[in-house]
Every structure is written in structure tokens, then in C-alpha cells.
Design a protein around this motif. Structure first.
Motif, PDB file in Angstrom:
ATOM      1  N   GLU A 213      21.936  57.816  21.871  1.00  0.00           N
ATOM      2  CA  GLU A 213      21.951  56.382  22.219  1.00  0.00           C
ATOM      3  C   GLU A 213      22.465  56.134  23.633  1.00  0.00           C
ATOM      4  OE1 GLU A 213      20.923  53.575  20.596  1.00  0.00           O
ATOM      5  OE2 GLU A 213      19.959  54.951  19.195  1.00  0.00           O
ATOM      6  N   ARG A 214      23.297  57.033  24.147  1.00  0.00           N
ATOM      7  CA  ARG A 214      23.834  56.852  25.495  1.00  0.00           C
ATOM      8  C   ARG A 214      22.758  57.033  26.566  1.00  0.00           C
ATOM      9  NH1 ARG A 214      28.593  60.918  25.437  1.00  0.00           N
ATOM     10  NH2 ARG A 214      27.094  61.941  24.110  1.00  0.00           N
ATOM     11  N   ALA A 215      21.608  57.564  26.194  1.00  0.00           N
ATOM     12  CA  ALA A 215      20.515  57.754  27.150  1.00  0.00           C
ATOM     13  C   ALA A 215      19.856  56.433  27.539  1.00  0.00           C
ATOM     14  CB  ALA A 215      19.475  58.703  26.570  1.00  0.00           C
ATOM     15  N   LEU A 216      20.197  55.348  26.855  1.00  0.00           N
ATOM     16  CA  LEU A 216      19.633  54.037  27.188  1.00  0.00           C
ATOM     17  C   LEU A 216      20.030  53.580  28.580  1.00  0.00           C
ATOM     18  CD1 LEU A 216      19.961  52.133  23.799  1.00  0.00           C
ATOM     19  CD2 LEU A 216      17.883  52.963  24.902  1.00  0.00           C
ATOM     20  N   VAL A 217      21.048  54.208  29.169  1.00  0.00           N
ATOM     21  CA  VAL A 217      21.452  53.900  30.540  1.00  0.00           C
ATOM     22  C   VAL A 217      20.297  54.156  31.510  1.00  0.00           C
ATOM     23  CG1 VAL A 217      23.021  54.619  32.392  1.00  0.00           C
ATOM     24  CG2 VAL A 217      23.854  54.424  30.054  1.00  0.00           C
ATOM     25  N   PHE A 218      19.455  55.120  31.190  1.00  0.00           N
ATOM     26  CA  PHE A 218      18.344  55.493  32.067  1.00  0.00           C
ATOM     27  C   PHE A 218      17.105  54.632  31.853  1.00  0.00           C
ATOM     28  CE2 PHE A 218      20.712  59.517  31.459  1.00  0.00           C
ATOM     29  CZ  PHE A 218      21.186  59.632  32.761  1.00  0.00           C
ATOM     30  N   GLU A 219      17.162  53.671  30.938  1.00  0.00           N
ATOM     31  CA  GLU A 219      15.983  52.862  30.632  1.00  0.00           C
ATOM     32  C   GLU A 219      15.563  51.983  31.810  1.00  0.00           C
ATOM     33  OE1 GLU A 219      14.305  49.732  27.310  1.00  0.00           O
ATOM     34  OE2 GLU A 219      16.450  50.152  27.405  1.00  0.00           O
ATOM     35  N   ILE A 220      16.497  51.284  32.416  1.00  0.00           N
ATOM     36  CA  ILE A 220      16.158  50.360  33.500  1.00  0.00           C
ATOM     37  C   ILE A 220      15.568  51.100  34.700  1.00  0.00           C
ATOM     38  CG2 ILE A 220      17.104  48.704  35.157  1.00  0.00           C
ATOM     39  CD1 ILE A 220      18.983  47.781  32.916  1.00  0.00           C
ATOM     40  N   PRO A 221      16.202  52.181  35.200  1.00  0.00           N
ATOM     41  CA  PRO A 221      15.574  52.883  36.332  1.00  0.00           C
ATOM     42  C   PRO A 221      14.196  53.441  35.994  1.00  0.00           C
ATOM     43  CG  PRO A 221      17.829  53.622  36.038  1.00  0.00           C
ATOM     44  CD  PRO A 221      17.513  52.738  34.882  1.00  0.00           C
ATOM     45  N   SER A 222      14.025  53.919  34.771  1.00  0.00           N
ATOM     46  CA  SER A 222      12.716  54.480  34.413  1.00  0.00           C
ATOM     47  C   SER A 222      11.645  53.397  34.360  1.00  0.00           C
ATOM     48  CB  SER A 222      12.798  55.227  33.088  1.00  0.00           C
ATOM     49  OG  SER A 222      13.111  54.326  32.034  1.00  0.00           O
ATOM     50  N   VAL A 223      11.977  52.220  33.857  1.00  0.00           N
ATOM     51  CA  VAL A 223      11.015  51.119  33.808  1.00  0.00           C
ATOM     52  C   VAL A 223      10.643  50.684  35.220  1.00  0.00           C
ATOM     53  CG1 VAL A 223      10.720  48.696  33.156  1.00  0.00           C
ATOM     54  CG2 VAL A 223      11.654  50.318  31.518  1.00  0.00           C
ATOM     55  N   VAL A 224      11.635  50.612  36.101  1.00  0.00           N
ATOM     56  CA  VAL A 224      11.365  50.212  37.489  1.00  0.00           C
ATOM     57  C   VAL A 224      10.457  51.226  38.176  1.00  0.00           C
ATOM     58  CG1 VAL A 224      12.438  49.882  39.755  1.00  0.00           C
ATOM     59  CG2 VAL A 224      13.472  48.859  37.729  1.00  0.00           C
ATOM     60  N   ILE A 225      10.735  52.514  37.981  1.00  0.00           N
ATOM     61  CA  ILE A 225       9.904  53.552  38.598  1.00  0.00           C
ATOM     62  C   ILE A 225       8.478  53.494  38.063  1.00  0.00           C
ATOM     63  CG2 ILE A 225       9.553  56.057  38.706  1.00  0.00           C
ATOM     64  CD1 ILE A 225      12.623  56.284  38.913  1.00  0.00           C
ATOM     65  N   LEU A 226       8.306  53.315  36.763  1.00  0.00           N
ATOM     66  CA  LEU A 226       6.959  53.226  36.199  1.00  0.00           C
ATOM     67  C   LEU A 226       6.212  51.999  36.698  1.00  0.00           C
ATOM     68  CD1 LEU A 226       7.556  54.431  32.539  1.00  0.00           C
ATOM     69  CD2 LEU A 226       6.329  55.613  34.365  1.00  0.00           C
ATOM     70  N   GLN A 227       6.906  50.880  36.872  1.00  0.00           N
ATOM     71  CA  GLN A 227       6.258  49.686  37.421  1.00  0.00           C
ATOM     72  C   GLN A 227       5.846  49.906  38.869  1.00  0.00           C
ATOM     73  OE1 GLN A 227       9.030  46.504  36.685  1.00  0.00           O
ATOM     74  NE2 GLN A 227       8.185  46.068  34.665  1.00  0.00           N
TER      75      GLN A 227
END
Length: 97
Positions: free
Chosen positions: A40-54
Motif C-alpha cells: 500500500e505504501r507504493a501509492l506514493v508513486f501514483e501521482i508521478p506515474s500518472v503525470v509521466i503517462l499523461q
């Protein structure tokens, strides 16, 4: 005479000389391992990954357009190939309404 390319020493030199598909596979494997270990602590990487994919999704269409335009402008087509291409273009336009 050509001189051999100088190889950078260390892990960065080895990483740069590794084929791109292997780098991508290694990065995916590393991401999978980190995701499984962090849970669950991996959710920290969600925002940067979404930005990079966009960003990648935004950059892809113009880069593809530029690449296709460059190929069309620099390709030399002559002889039979040019005649066949013109015939194909004519035959596809004839059937459009």
C-alpha cells in the motif's frame, strides 16, 4: 580512419550500452518488485506515474507526425515504384465518395 568509441567506465556506461528493450524490461521488473515489497505504501508513486503517462500521451502524436512527415519528405521514390505508388493513390481516390 575511424577511432573506436570510448566506453564510459562504471555502471552508467554499461547501462547506456544495454539495448533499450532490455532497459525497459529491467525497469518493469524493478517496478514490479518495488510494488510488491511496498504494498500500500507504493501509492506514493501514483501521482508521478500518472503525470509521466499523461506527458507521454501528449507528446506521442506530434512526434509521430513529425517522424512520418520527415520520412515522406526525405524518401527518394523513382521509377517503377513511383508509378506503382501513383497507381495506388489514383485507385483509392476513385472509390471514395
Amino acid at each position: 580512419m575511424t577511432q573506436p568509441k570510448s566506453q564510459s567506465a562504471g555502471w552508467l556506461g554499461r547501462w547506456s550500452s544495454t539495448p533499450l528493450y532490455l532497459r525497459i524490461l529491467l525497469a518493469m521488473l524493478l517496478g514490479l518488485i518495488v510494488g510488491l515489497l511496498l504494498g500500500e505504501r507504493a501509492l506514493v508513486f501514483e501521482i508521478p506515474s500518472v503525470v509521466i503517462l499523461q506527458l507521454l500521451g501528449t507528446l506521442a502524436p506530434p512526434l509521430i507526425l513529425i517522424a512520418v512527415t520527415h520520412v515522406l519528405m526525405t524518401t527518394e521514390i523513382a521509377g517503377k515504384t513511383a508509378a506503382r505508388l501513383a497507381g495506388l493513390l489514383y485507385s483509392t481516390r476513385r472509390w471514395q465518395y
